[in-house]
Design a protein around this motif. Structure first.
Motif, short mmCIF file in Angstrom:
data_model
loop_
_atom_site.label_atom_id
_atom_site.label_comp_id
_atom_site.label_asym_id
_atom_site.label_seq_id
_atom_site.Cartn_x
_atom_site.Cartn_y
_atom_site.Cartn_z
N ARG A 159 1.00 -1.23 0.03
CA ARG A 159 0.07 -0.12 0.05
C ARG A 159 0.95 1.29 0.02
NH1 ARG A 159 -4.41 -1.38 4.68
NH2 ARG A 159 -2.75 -2.71 5.50
N SER A 160 0.31 2.38 -0.65
CA SER A 160 0.94 3.52 -0.63
C SER A 160 0.25 4.71 -0.85
CB SER A 160 2.06 3.61 -1.83
OG SER A 160 1.48 3.59 -2.96
N VAL A 161 0.68 5.95 -0.55
CA VAL A 161 -0.19 7.29 -0.59
C VAL A 161 -0.40 7.58 -2.13
CG1 VAL A 161 -0.63 9.37 -0.01
CG2 VAL A 161 0.31 7.77 1.90
N ASP A 162 -1.40 7.94 -2.59
CA ASP A 162 -1.53 8.35 -3.96
C ASP A 162 -0.88 9.75 -4.31
OD1 ASP A 162 -2.49 9.08 -6.50
OD2 ASP A 162 -4.65 8.77 -6.29
N THR A 163 0.07 9.64 -5.18
CA THR A 163 0.89 10.89 -5.43
C THR A 163 -0.07 12.17 -5.93
OG1 THR A 163 1.81 10.08 -7.38
CG2 THR A 163 3.11 9.54 -5.53
N LYS A 164 -0.85 11.63 -6.67
CA LYS A 164 -1.83 12.88 -7.16
C LYS A 164 -2.69 13.35 -6.10
CE LYS A 164 -1.54 10.52 -11.85
NZ LYS A 164 -2.24 9.66 -12.74
N ASP A 165 -3.29 12.57 -5.44
CA ASP A 165 -4.01 13.05 -4.15
C ASP A 165 -3.87 12.23 -3.13
OD1 ASP A 165 -6.40 13.76 -2.81
OD2 ASP A 165 -7.71 13.20 -3.98
N ARG A 166 -3.04 13.04 -1.96
CA ARG A 166 -2.79 12.64 -0.62
C ARG A 166 -3.80 11.83 0.03
NH1 ARG A 166 2.25 12.25 -0.22
NH2 ARG A 166 2.23 11.93 2.10
N ARG A 167 -5.04 12.06 -0.25
CA ARG A 167 -6.02 11.58 0.57
C ARG A 167 -6.43 10.14 0.10
NH1 ARG A 167 -10.46 16.19 -1.24
NH2 ARG A 167 -9.45 15.39 -2.88
N ASN A 168 -6.09 9.64 -0.98
CA ASN A 168 -6.35 8.39 -1.42
C ASN A 168 -5.03 7.42 -1.05
OD1 ASN A 168 -8.89 8.78 -2.45
ND2 ASN A 168 -7.63 9.68 -4.34
N VAL A 169 -5.50 6.16 -0.71
CA VAL A 169 -4.42 4.95 -0.69
C VAL A 169 -4.49 4.17 -1.79
CG1 VAL A 169 -3.63 3.24 0.87
CG2 VAL A 169 -4.42 5.26 1.83
N CYS A 170 -3.37 3.86 -2.33
CA CYS A 170 -3.31 2.82 -3.26
C CYS A 170 -2.81 1.49 -3.11
CB CYS A 170 -2.52 3.38 -4.77
SG CYS A 170 -3.17 4.94 -5.52
N VAL A 171 -2.96 0.46 -3.85
CA VAL A 171 -2.60 -0.81 -3.65
C VAL A 171 -2.02 -1.16 -4.94
CG1 VAL A 171 -3.43 -3.33 -2.93
CG2 VAL A 171 -4.23 -1.35 -1.96
N GLU A 172 -1.03 -2.15 -4.74
CA GLU A 172 -0.42 -2.76 -5.92
C GLU A 172 -0.02 -4.14 -5.70
OE1 GLU A 172 3.28 -1.21 -7.69
OE2 GLU A 172 3.52 -0.08 -5.81
N MET A 173 -0.05 -5.17 -6.30
CA MET A 173 0.50 -6.21 -6.21
C MET A 173 1.95 -6.60 -6.55
SD MET A 173 -2.10 -9.53 -7.80
CE MET A 173 -3.68 -9.41 -7.64
N THR A 174 2.64 -7.29 -5.47
CA THR A 174 4.10 -7.36 -5.36
C THR A 174 4.31 -8.58 -6.57
OG1 THR A 174 3.98 -9.37 -3.90
CG2 THR A 174 4.38 -6.75 -3.19
#
Length: 155
Positions: free
Chosen positions: A81-96
Motif C-alpha cells: 500500500r502507498s499514498v496516491d501521489t496525485k491525491d494524498r487523501r487516497n491510498v493505493c494498492v499494488e500486487m508485489t
C-alpha cells in the motif's frame, strides 16, 4: 417450511461448507477474492496501482473487511500500500511480484476447477441452471424490495 425450501437451504449450506481454499495455492478464498478485485481493477485501469476506494466499491463489502484482508495480504508480502501521489487523501494498492505469482497460480487453479465441473455438468444443464438462478435472483430481489418498502411504510 416446505420440503423444497428445506432442501434448498441444505444445498446452500453444503456449498458454504465446501473448502475451496484447498485448491488455492497459499491463499484462502477471501484473499483470492480481494486479489481478484485488485487484478480486475488493474486491468481495467491499465495501471499497477489501484485506489483502495475503487476496490472496495467493486467488491460490495464493507471497507473494514477489505482493510483487514489488505493487512493480511500485506503481511504475506502479496500486496503493498502507498499514498496516491496525485491525491494524498487516497491510498493505493499494488500486487508485489510474489502476489502476482500467487494470484495467477490461484486463478489457473480456479479456472481448471471450473472447467472440469462445468464440463461434467454439460452445456445444456448449465444453461438451464443459469436460467433458473437468474429467475430465482429476480424473484428474490423483487420480494426484498417489496418487503423493504412495506416495512418503511409501516414505520
Amino acid at each position: 417450511m416446505t420440503n423444497e425450501e428445506r432442501e434448498f437451504q441444505e444445498i446452500v449450506n453444503k456449498f458454504k461448507a465446501l473448502h475451496m481454499s484447498a485448491i488455492l495455492p497459499g491463499i484462502n478464498q477471501g484473499d483470492f477474492a480481494v486479489m481478484r478485485a485488485i487484478w480486475q481493477c488493474m486491468q481495467k485501469n491499465h495501471s499497477s496501482k489501484v485506489r483502495v476506494a475503487e476496490i472496495v466499491k467493486s467488491m460490495h463489502i464493507p471497507a473494514p473487511a477489505v482493510s483487514r484482508c489488505f493487512r493480511m495480504l500485506e503481511g504475506k508480502g502479496y500486496i503493498a500500500r502507498s499514498v496516491d501521489t496525485k491525491d494524498r487523501r487516497n491510498v493505493c494498492v499494488e500486487m508485489t511480484e510474489e502476489g502476482k505469482r500467487i494470484f495467477l497460480a490461484a486463478e489457473e487453479s480456479m479456472s481448471s476447477f471450473a472447467e472440469a465441473v462445468f464440463g461434467k455438468m454439460g452445456r445444456e444443464d448449465m444453461q438451464k441452471l443459469n436460467a433458473y438462478l437468474r429467475k430465482f435472483l429476480h424473484v428474490f430481489q423483487l420480494e426484498i424490495e417489496k418487503r423493504t418498502i412495506k416495512n418503511r411504510e409501516e414505520t
